[in-house]
Write an enzyme that holds these catalytic residues in place. Structure first.
Site, short mmCIF file in Angstrom:
data_model
loop_
_atom_site.label_atom_id
_atom_site.label_comp_id
_atom_site.label_asym_id
_atom_site.label_seq_id
_atom_site.Cartn_x
_atom_site.Cartn_y
_atom_site.Cartn_z
CB SER A 109 -0.77 -0.23 1.23
OG SER A 109 -1.89 0.56 0.85
CD GLU A 205 -3.02 -2.42 -3.85
OE1 GLU A 205 -3.58 -2.63 -3.54
OE2 GLU A 205 -2.50 -0.96 -3.47
CG HIS A 274 -5.93 -2.60 -0.36
ND1 HIS A 274 -4.47 -2.11 -1.33
CD2 HIS A 274 -5.19 -1.93 1.15
CE1 HIS A 274 -4.30 -1.03 -0.16
NE2 HIS A 274 -4.60 -0.96 1.04
#
Length: 303
Positions: A109, A205, A274
């Protein structure tokens, strides 16, 4: 690219928070899980700190990373949480220090900024994997926790695509892997830490971004020449990225517009990012995209 050494029972690892503050109780629960794997666990000061939306000052979080990489006993560095803030550390980091002390570095992330910087400026293979906070929380599944096994024994990882989108047909392509969170990756463009996609397979992502925002960021990558240069594209989870308005393009349509015209091999629908389960994977090692059986095979990230 330097592969770090694999973990052995009794090794010491360190948990740091280079981005936003973590739920310390969940971090402590994950500490216990790591100890159950046979590891000794140190907690960086940042793991229990908070300064607004950051886990302490920039200097303190950078110091935590420097301590983790310079500590002779520490063999792996695990990130507590994402959120925001790791890119604020880039100008403060001692990359020669990190290069001299290649260790396992694990997170995802917001930590994408550190993955890109460590790969480009320290030549280090790193790991895109679940955070300590999420693994310490309730409901974490066995597959997510099993991701850590790749750190103890060099092993190939194979994943099968779950999507059935029709992208350009291809047999197979093998190249080093780079990428991460699309939002963070796009924010590094024009800096000394921007993603290098030349001859590499790009993984993307994201979470909580409407299609028009994904469109904007992919267009930015295209205008920066990053999509034209890559050897292939892998799409992981795009959780909570559904449109909030009736009239919208879908993610497959956006990919068709921005990527397909270049004839780049594309595979999508993998438990990366995620999502649950969440499979950890190494950055900087070769990955093989097989277009015939829609699979990915990652070479080991440790030696």
């Amino acid at each position: 690219m330097q592969r770090p050494s694999c973990l052995q029972p009794g090794d010491t690892v360190m948990i740091v928070a280079p981005s936003s503050p973590a739920d310390f109780d969940k971090v402590l629960l994950m500490k216990q899980k790591l100890e159950a794997m046979g590891l000794r666990v140190l907690l960086g000061d940042s793991a229990a700190r908070q300064r607004g939306y950051l886990a302490g000052t920039d200097a303190a979080r950078a110091d935590d990373l420097h301590l983790a990489f310079s500590h002779p006993a520490v063999k792996a560095v695990f990130c507590a949480r994402g959120g925001y803030g790791s890119a604020r550390l880039l100008s403060l980091l001692d990359f020669p220090l990190i290069r001299r002390n290649p260790k396992i570095f694990w997170g995802y992330s917001d930590v994408t900024a550190l993955h890109l910087a460590f790969g480009r400026h320290a030549g280090l293979v790193t790991f895109h994997g679940p955070m300590m906070e999420e693994c310490g929380g309730g409901g974490v599944d066995a597959m997510t926790l099993s991701s850590f096994e790749q750190l103890f024994t060099p092993q190939f990882i194979m994943l099968a695509a779950q999507d059935e989108y029709i992208y350009p047909s291809f047999s197979s392509v093998t190249a080093p892997l780079t990428g991460g969170n699309l939002t963070v990756l796009a924010s590094t463009l024009g800096t000394p830490y921007e993603v290098d996609t030349g001859g590499k397979i790009l993984f993307l992502e994201d979470i909580g971004e409407e299609p028009y925002r994904l469109d904007r960021m992919l267009n930015q990558l295209k205008l920066a020449g990053k999509l034209q240069q890559c050897a292939g594209l892998i799409l992981g989870s795009f959780s909570d990225c559904a449109p909030k308005r009736q009239s919208s393009l879908s993610l497959p349509e956006i990919i068709y517009d921005h990527v397909v015209p270049y004839g780049i091999p594309i595979l999508s629908g993998f438990p990366l990012g995620h999502c649950r389960p969440h499979q950890g994977i190494p950055f900087g090692v070769p990955v093989t995209m097989n277009g015939e059986d829609q699979t990915l095979v990652f070479e080991p990230g440790v030696k």
